[in-house]
Design a protein around this motif. Structure first.
Motif, mmCIF file in Angstrom:
data_model
loop_
_atom_site.group_PDB
_atom_site.id
_atom_site.type_symbol
_atom_site.label_atom_id
_atom_site.label_comp_id
_atom_site.label_asym_id
_atom_site.label_seq_id
_atom_site.Cartn_x
_atom_site.Cartn_y
_atom_site.Cartn_z
ATOM 1 N N ASN A 7 0.825 -1.219 0.000
ATOM 2 C CA ASN A 7 0.000 0.000 0.000
ATOM 3 C C ASN A 7 0.851 1.257 0.000
ATOM 4 O O ASN A 7 0.512 2.239 -0.659
ATOM 5 C CB ASN A 7 -0.944 -0.008 1.201
ATOM 6 N N ILE A 10 2.242 1.763 -3.529
ATOM 7 C CA ILE A 10 1.185 2.247 -4.423
ATOM 8 C C ILE A 10 0.841 3.701 -4.112
ATOM 9 O O ILE A 10 0.692 4.526 -5.018
ATOM 10 C CB ILE A 10 -0.055 1.331 -4.343
ATOM 11 N N HIS A 11 0.761 4.028 -2.845
ATOM 12 C CA HIS A 11 0.478 5.412 -2.445
ATOM 13 C C HIS A 11 1.556 6.369 -2.958
ATOM 14 O O HIS A 11 1.240 7.468 -3.426
ATOM 15 C CB HIS A 11 0.360 5.506 -0.928
ATOM 16 N N ASN A 12 2.817 5.941 -2.894
ATOM 17 C CA ASN A 12 3.928 6.809 -3.296
ATOM 18 C C ASN A 12 3.960 7.104 -4.794
ATOM 19 O O ASN A 12 4.497 8.135 -5.205
ATOM 20 C CB ASN A 12 5.265 6.203 -2.873
ATOM 21 N N SER A 14 1.056 6.679 -6.872
ATOM 22 C CA SER A 14 -0.273 6.997 -7.396
ATOM 23 C C SER A 14 -0.304 8.429 -7.913
ATOM 24 O O SER A 14 0.207 9.347 -7.275
ATOM 25 C CB SER A 14 -1.331 6.826 -6.308
ATOM 26 N N GLY A 15 -0.869 8.586 -9.080
ATOM 27 C CA GLY A 15 -0.987 9.913 -9.672
ATOM 28 C C GLY A 15 0.255 10.359 -10.420
ATOM 29 O O GLY A 15 0.268 11.453 -10.989
ATOM 30 N N ASN A 16 1.308 9.532 -10.430
ATOM 31 C CA ASN A 16 2.520 9.907 -11.160
ATOM 32 C C ASN A 16 2.267 9.856 -12.660
ATOM 33 O O ASN A 16 1.493 9.032 -13.148
ATOM 34 C CB ASN A 16 3.675 8.956 -10.830
ATOM 35 N N LEU A 21 6.874 7.695 -13.609
ATOM 36 C CA LEU A 21 6.926 6.250 -13.413
ATOM 37 C C LEU A 21 8.161 5.661 -14.085
ATOM 38 O O LEU A 21 8.851 4.809 -13.510
ATOM 39 C CB LEU A 21 5.655 5.585 -13.941
ATOM 40 N N VAL A 46 0.809 -4.507 -10.512
ATOM 41 C CA VAL A 46 -0.203 -3.580 -11.047
ATOM 42 C C VAL A 46 -0.311 -3.753 -12.560
ATOM 43 O O VAL A 46 -1.418 -3.811 -13.116
ATOM 44 C CB VAL A 46 0.140 -2.111 -10.673
ATOM 45 N N HIS A 50 -3.730 -5.231 -14.699
ATOM 46 C CA HIS A 50 -4.434 -4.336 -15.617
ATOM 47 C C HIS A 50 -4.089 -4.583 -17.082
ATOM 48 O O HIS A 50 -4.351 -3.732 -17.936
ATOM 49 C CB HIS A 50 -4.150 -2.876 -15.243
#
Length: 68
Positions: A7, A10-12, A14-16, A21, A46, A50
């Motif tokens: 988690n 993923i939090h670190n 997220s939104g990149n 990335l 991830v 996906h």
């Protein structure tokens, strides 16, 4: 504890953006530090979750060829 690490990773990221990335991945690989492996693993997870079957097959072929 493993779930918390996943988690956190993923939090670190997220939104990149794609560039951010890419930088994260390239830095982790070029740095060659063992501590970055869990982060790369989470990114692979991830990607796998996906991806289409075709993308998964392409990844597996690339890995197989790269590990020869």
């Amino acid at each position: 504890m493993g779930l918390n690490l996943r988690n956190a990773i993923i939090h670190n990221v997220s939104g990149n953006s794609q560039d951010e990335l890419k930088d994260t991945i390239v830095d982790a690989i070029q740095g060659g530090e063992e501590k970055t492996l869990p982060g790369l693993g989470v990114l692979l997870e991830v990607f796998w979750q996906h991806s289409s079957q075709e993308e998964k097959s392409m990844l597996l072929e690339t890995l197989e060829e790269g590990l020869k």
